[in-house]
Design an enzyme around this catalytic site. Sequence first.
Site, PDB file in Angstrom:
ATOM      1  N   SER A 225     -46.314  15.362  17.434  1.00 38.96           N
ATOM      2  CA  SER A 225     -47.497  14.608  17.068  1.00 38.96           C
ATOM      3  C   SER A 225     -47.524  14.350  15.558  1.00 38.96           C
ATOM      4  CB  SER A 225     -48.751  15.343  17.564  1.00 38.96           C
ATOM      5  OG  SER A 225     -49.891  14.524  17.501  1.00 38.96           O
ATOM      6  N   ASP A 337     -47.425   8.968  27.332  1.00 42.44           N
ATOM      7  CA  ASP A 337     -48.158   9.319  26.114  1.00 42.44           C
ATOM      8  C   ASP A 337     -48.999   8.114  25.682  1.00 42.44           C
ATOM      9  OD1 ASP A 337     -49.095  10.197  23.684  1.00 42.44           O
ATOM     10  OD2 ASP A 337     -47.160  10.921  22.965  1.00 42.44           O
ATOM     11  N   HIS A 368     -48.240  13.521  25.929  1.00 45.35           N
ATOM     12  CA  HIS A 368     -48.171  13.974  24.537  1.00 45.35           C
ATOM     13  C   HIS A 368     -47.798  15.456  24.534  1.00 45.35           C
ATOM     14  CE1 HIS A 368     -49.012  12.951  20.404  1.00 45.35           C
ATOM     15  NE2 HIS A 368     -49.777  14.008  20.245  1.00 45.35           N
TER      16      HIS A 368
END
Length: 637
Positions: A225, A337, A368
Amino acid sequence: MARSSASHPTRAVRRLGVPALALCLLGALPAPAVARPAPAPALSVTDGSTQPVFSRADAVSQLVDVETEADSDEDGRRDTVRMRILRPKETGDGLKVATIIEASPYWGGGNDVPFHPVDIDEDGLPPQHGVGPETARLPGLVSPSAPFSGYNDNYFLPRGYAVAQLDSVGTGGSTGCPSSGGRAETLGAKAAVDWLNGRARGWDPDGRPARASWSTGDTAMMGVSYNGTLPTAVASTGVEGLKAIVPISGISSWYDYYRANGGVVAPGGYQGEDADILAKGVYSRTDREICGPVLDRLTAEQGRGTGDWSRFWAERDYLKDAHRITAGVFAVHGGNDWNVKTQHFGQLWEALKEHDVPRRMWLHQAGHNNPMPLRMEEWLRQLHMWFDHWLYGLENGALDAAPVEVEQADFSWRRQSDWPARSTRELALRLNPDGLGARPGRAVQQSMTDAGRTVRAETLVADPGSAHPNRLAYTTGPLTEDLRVNGVPRVSVRASLDGSSPYVTALLVDYGRDTRAVAGTVPDGSPPVCYGQGVPGDTGCAQRTLHRTETADFKIVSRGWADLRNRHSIERQSPVTEGREYRLRFGMQPQEYVFKKGHRLGVVLISTDHDFTLRHPAGTRLTVRTGVSAVTLPVVR
């Protein structure tokens, strides 16, 4: 150079007294053994792989504040970033090691921050400006972790690596101000690489100069991330010593995280977040006042009132500097995602190819997520090879296999030489009055009334065979064979808008009851797997995970958004005459997906996308001309 040889002269024989005889006898005895110095500590390498011969429990801990090149809080002093390091204790005896860094704005925790409103009453045609607080929520990229959580210390430190966690500027023990991908953040993380190579100054907690005498200088960066975004940011500077990066679900251009084709578009699940909200959410340094003016400028410069590309976003675009990247890139992304959308890996991969950057990629079916617990042994094996090759120069075949691995719908994996696959071809399907077809049908106008302010897209796409006033749905007949899409679906429509919403949203849908992977993972229920050395409070073990699945009649495979005002350029808006037709072309999110035999492929057009776009008052009329509108799919032949 001539060597000298010792001569042995003849000695005269003579009688010796007792003392002299004793001395002669002592001289004839073997000399006491002289202790040899212990061999210098070194890595243990077997079959081209570093071995776990060092102790995680005995690791040396080090804390250093490193000076950066920026003064982002404008206090007249350069920012410093705090780095916590664990390294084998043998580094105190001369062992030099490479370092794996995870830079993050989250080590210091996060804040609840009011989000921007997304239900807005202003007419979007023409645009209106202004934002205000909505509700308090955490930013979309926040995933706080305790220091040295994860697996780097358990797995890689015993194999001869130092591991480090770095507080990004404006967070934790660092100074400076967070800026959601701004240049000062990049320079902050870059400073760690510079310090490990002797090019930046650092100090220990007592203010004494600190040097990385134990460091080889060779460094890797990895993370998920935001933590997976900073490696790409630093690599795009071309900094010497950064040999490898592993960006997992990382951003490649921040415009595409918060905008799309001129429109304000949220990261999935975080409606109302923007660059300023995220920066405020991670602002955790001790001095909580100094960054106020900097954060206010983020709000002013991000351009939420228009959604246009600007210098603000150009500063946060790493793709333009992809030619500077020299590190080997191991990119990982999830096809489901919707936080850091798939566009980020797709455009990064294309940029790496264009500049012939050494690379490989995993594209999995989750969202994610960290891939490690999904495919634990294989992930650690390949990651280990990647770091050994780039940081220690081991010829271990890290670059020999096909560089792309794609997870299939049945969760098996396929290797291929590139992505999209080299056999990919374009398939154009016209939006005709009777559905999707290879040939253009009659050019007629079809209209729908926007209801996305209160109705989610998942509701609007259901049951495409029935008439619905709030969407336009076009489908194929049942497919006669599997159809594999890999790449960027592209939409070209002739459309008009009459009302307040400037958005045109396209949804690519798989119709057919099936069990499919969706975002997220679940524990598999088996005992934890111990992959590395444990210490009290950290076992070095992890739970395997499985994909989260959902059985449903359809799935939205991809989405695309465009602001009709930006039909000519994302940099500036053009006037829109309500009710007038315009040609609008835009890409959807890249995907790797198989539409199964017997299913139907659909394209659904709406205006407001409830979970992603700004939500103007309901009632905008979207009219599309069929026959001359189309979707182009990248399909594998």
